[in-house]
Motif scaffolding. Structure first.
Motif, PDB file in Angstrom:
ATOM      1  N   GLN A  84      12.496 -49.844   2.733  1.00  0.00           N
ATOM      2  CA  GLN A  84      13.390 -48.962   1.989  1.00  0.00           C
ATOM      3  C   GLN A  84      12.642 -48.351   0.809  1.00  0.00           C
ATOM      4  N   ALA A  85      13.149 -47.239   0.344  1.00  0.00           N
ATOM      5  CA  ALA A  85      12.556 -46.589  -0.821  1.00  0.00           C
ATOM      6  C   ALA A  85      12.466 -47.566  -1.985  1.00  0.00           C
ATOM      7  N   GLY A  86      11.334 -47.526  -2.665  1.00  0.00           N
ATOM      8  CA  GLY A  86      11.091 -48.452  -3.753  1.00  0.00           C
ATOM      9  C   GLY A  86      10.336 -49.704  -3.339  1.00  0.00           C
ATOM     10  N   GLY A  87      10.209 -49.907  -2.045  1.00  0.00           N
ATOM     11  CA  GLY A  87       9.519 -51.079  -1.537  1.00  0.00           C
ATOM     12  C   GLY A  87       8.008 -50.932  -1.544  1.00  0.00           C
ATOM     13  N   SER A  88       7.348 -51.957  -1.027  1.00  0.00           N
ATOM     14  CA  SER A  88       5.888 -52.004  -1.018  1.00  0.00           C
ATOM     15  C   SER A  88       5.366 -52.397   0.356  1.00  0.00           C
ATOM     16  N   LEU A  89       4.168 -51.927   0.644  1.00  0.00           N
ATOM     17  CA  LEU A  89       3.421 -52.333   1.833  1.00  0.00           C
ATOM     18  C   LEU A  89       1.952 -52.404   1.467  1.00  0.00           C
ATOM     19  N   ARG A  90       1.230 -53.245   2.186  1.00  0.00           N
ATOM     20  CA  ARG A  90      -0.216 -53.313   2.019  1.00  0.00           C
ATOM     21  C   ARG A  90      -0.862 -53.088   3.375  1.00  0.00           C
ATOM     22  N   LEU A  91      -1.619 -52.005   3.461  1.00  0.00           N
ATOM     23  CA  LEU A  91      -2.349 -51.696   4.678  1.00  0.00           C
ATOM     24  C   LEU A  91      -3.745 -52.292   4.615  1.00  0.00           C
ATOM     25  N   SER A  92      -4.245 -52.694   5.770  1.00  0.00           N
ATOM     26  CA  SER A  92      -5.607 -53.199   5.891  1.00  0.00           C
ATOM     27  C   SER A  92      -6.330 -52.428   6.980  1.00  0.00           C
ATOM     28  N   CYS A  93      -7.646 -52.360   6.851  1.00  0.00           N
ATOM     29  CA  CYS A  93      -8.478 -51.707   7.859  1.00  0.00           C
ATOM     30  C   CYS A  93      -9.726 -52.563   8.041  1.00  0.00           C
ATOM     31  N   ALA A  94      -9.846 -53.196   9.196  1.00  0.00           N
ATOM     32  CA  ALA A  94     -11.007 -54.029   9.500  1.00  0.00           C
ATOM     33  C   ALA A  94     -12.079 -53.178  10.156  1.00  0.00           C
ATOM     34  N   ALA A  95     -13.268 -53.187   9.569  1.00  0.00           N
ATOM     35  CA  ALA A  95     -14.359 -52.346  10.042  1.00  0.00           C
ATOM     36  C   ALA A  95     -15.446 -53.182  10.698  1.00  0.00           C
ATOM     37  N   SER A  96     -16.094 -52.616  11.695  1.00  0.00           N
ATOM     38  CA  SER A  96     -17.213 -53.289  12.341  1.00  0.00           C
ATOM     39  C   SER A  96     -18.123 -52.260  12.984  1.00  0.00           C
ATOM     40  N   GLY A  97     -19.351 -52.689  13.300  1.00  0.00           N
ATOM     41  CA  GLY A  97     -20.274 -51.831  14.023  1.00  0.00           C
ATOM     42  C   GLY A  97     -21.178 -50.969  13.166  1.00  0.00           C
ATOM     43  N   TYR A  98     -21.114 -51.139  11.847  1.00  0.00           N
ATOM     44  CA  TYR A  98     -21.988 -50.386  10.952  1.00  0.00           C
ATOM     45  C   TYR A  98     -22.077 -51.130   9.625  1.00  0.00           C
ATOM     46  N   THR A  99     -22.930 -50.626   8.726  1.00  0.00           N
ATOM     47  CA  THR A  99     -23.112 -51.284   7.433  1.00  0.00           C
ATOM     48  C   THR A  99     -21.994 -50.851   6.491  1.00  0.00           C
ATOM     49  N   TYR A 100     -20.945 -51.619   6.497  1.00  0.00           N
ATOM     50  CA  TYR A 100     -19.728 -51.271   5.764  1.00  0.00           C
ATOM     51  C   TYR A 100     -20.001 -51.080   4.270  1.00  0.00           C
ATOM     52  N   SER A 101     -20.820 -51.957   3.702  1.00  0.00           N
ATOM     53  CA  SER A 101     -21.030 -51.935   2.250  1.00  0.00           C
ATOM     54  C   SER A 101     -21.778 -50.698   1.765  1.00  0.00           C
ATOM     55  N   ARG A 102     -22.338 -49.940   2.672  1.00  0.00           N
ATOM     56  CA  ARG A 102     -23.066 -48.730   2.290  1.00  0.00           C
ATOM     57  C   ARG A 102     -22.300 -47.454   2.614  1.00  0.00           C
ATOM     58  N   SER A 103     -21.021 -47.593   2.854  1.00  0.00           N
ATOM     59  CA  SER A 103     -20.263 -46.461   3.370  1.00  0.00           C
ATOM     60  C   SER A 103     -19.051 -46.130   2.524  1.00  0.00           C
ATOM     61  N   CYS A 104     -18.878 -44.843   2.272  1.00  0.00           N
ATOM     62  CA  CYS A 104     -17.647 -44.349   1.671  1.00  0.00           C
ATOM     63  C   CYS A 104     -16.501 -44.596   2.647  1.00  0.00           C
ATOM     64  N   MET A 105     -15.358 -44.998   2.118  1.00  0.00           N
ATOM     65  CA  MET A 105     -14.189 -45.234   2.946  1.00  0.00           C
ATOM     66  C   MET A 105     -12.992 -44.493   2.356  1.00  0.00           C
ATOM     67  N   ALA A 106     -12.049 -44.150   3.225  1.00  0.00           N
ATOM     68  CA  ALA A 106     -10.889 -43.389   2.760  1.00  0.00           C
ATOM     69  C   ALA A 106      -9.659 -43.691   3.598  1.00  0.00           C
ATOM     70  N   TRP A 107      -8.516 -43.379   3.033  1.00  0.00           N
ATOM     71  CA  TRP A 107      -7.242 -43.409   3.744  1.00  0.00           C
ATOM     72  C   TRP A 107      -6.703 -41.984   3.828  1.00  0.00           C
ATOM     73  N   PHE A 108      -6.188 -41.657   5.005  1.00  0.00           N
ATOM     74  CA  PHE A 108      -5.511 -40.390   5.229  1.00  0.00           C
ATOM     75  C   PHE A 108      -4.132 -40.684   5.807  1.00  0.00           C
ATOM     76  N   ARG A 109      -3.284 -39.690   5.813  1.00  0.00           N
ATOM     77  CA  ARG A 109      -1.991 -39.833   6.469  1.00  0.00           C
ATOM     78  C   ARG A 109      -1.591 -38.521   7.109  1.00  0.00           C
ATOM     79  N   GLN A 110      -0.749 -38.632   8.119  1.00  0.00           N
ATOM     80  CA  GLN A 110      -0.272 -37.441   8.815  1.00  0.00           C
ATOM     81  C   GLN A 110       1.173 -37.635   9.219  1.00  0.00           C
ATOM     82  N   ALA A 111       2.021 -36.762   8.701  1.00  0.00           N
ATOM     83  CA  ALA A 111       3.432 -36.764   9.062  1.00  0.00           C
ATOM     84  C   ALA A 111       3.651 -35.812  10.231  1.00  0.00           C
ATOM     85  N   PRO A 112       4.706 -36.012  11.003  1.00  0.00           N
ATOM     86  CA  PRO A 112       4.963 -35.128  12.148  1.00  0.00           C
ATOM     87  C   PRO A 112       5.026 -33.667  11.732  1.00  0.00           C
TER      88      PRO A 112
END
Length: 128
Positions: free
Chosen positions: A13-41
């Motif tokens: 509901q509005a006012g609530g909270s969520l925590r998203l996670s993204c598990a990465a593998s297959g490359y040197t994660y610590s040397r990489s810029c990371m970002a979140w995007f979103r797309q609505a219909p």
């Protein structure tokens, strides 16, 4: 190969909270810029937040400033997005994205065209 797997989405509901996670593998994660995007219909993919490889520097789109926090755990190769005070307009599919081996360029607008790899997305739905 590079893999990004998001989790943590859901319906709140509005006012609530969520925590998203993204598990990465297959490359040197610590040397990489990371970002979140979103797309609505029916809308273009929108940059939400990005974080430097060390986690020292972050940037946010104006609509989420003060409500969302991006963070990363390089030891666990995991990216997070803490979302508080959620609004119905935050409803979208959320994607994490990576630029393996590349630094964030904070002087540039956060654009999906600058990211090479994407997760499958996790749905966030906020009801009023």
């Amino acid at each position: 190969q590079v893999q990004l797997v998001e989790s943590g989405g859901g319906s709140v509901q509005a006012g609530g909270s969520l925590r998203l996670s993204c598990a990465a593998s297959g490359y040197t994660y610590s040397r990489s810029c990371m970002a979140w995007f979103r797309q609505a219909p029916g809308k273009e993919r929108e940059g939400v937040a990005r974080i430097s490889n060390s986690g020292t520097y972050t940037s946010y789109t104006d609509s989420v400033k003060g409500r969302f926090t991006i963070s990363r755990d390089n030891a666990k190769s995991t990216l997070y997005l803490q979302m508080n005070s959620l609004k119905p307009e935050d409803t979208a599919m959320y994607y994490c994205a990576a630029k393996p081996g590349a630094a964030c360029v904070f002087s540039r607008e956060l654009s999906p065209h600058d990211y090479n790899y994407w997760g499958q997305g996790t749905q966030v739905t906020v009801s009023s």
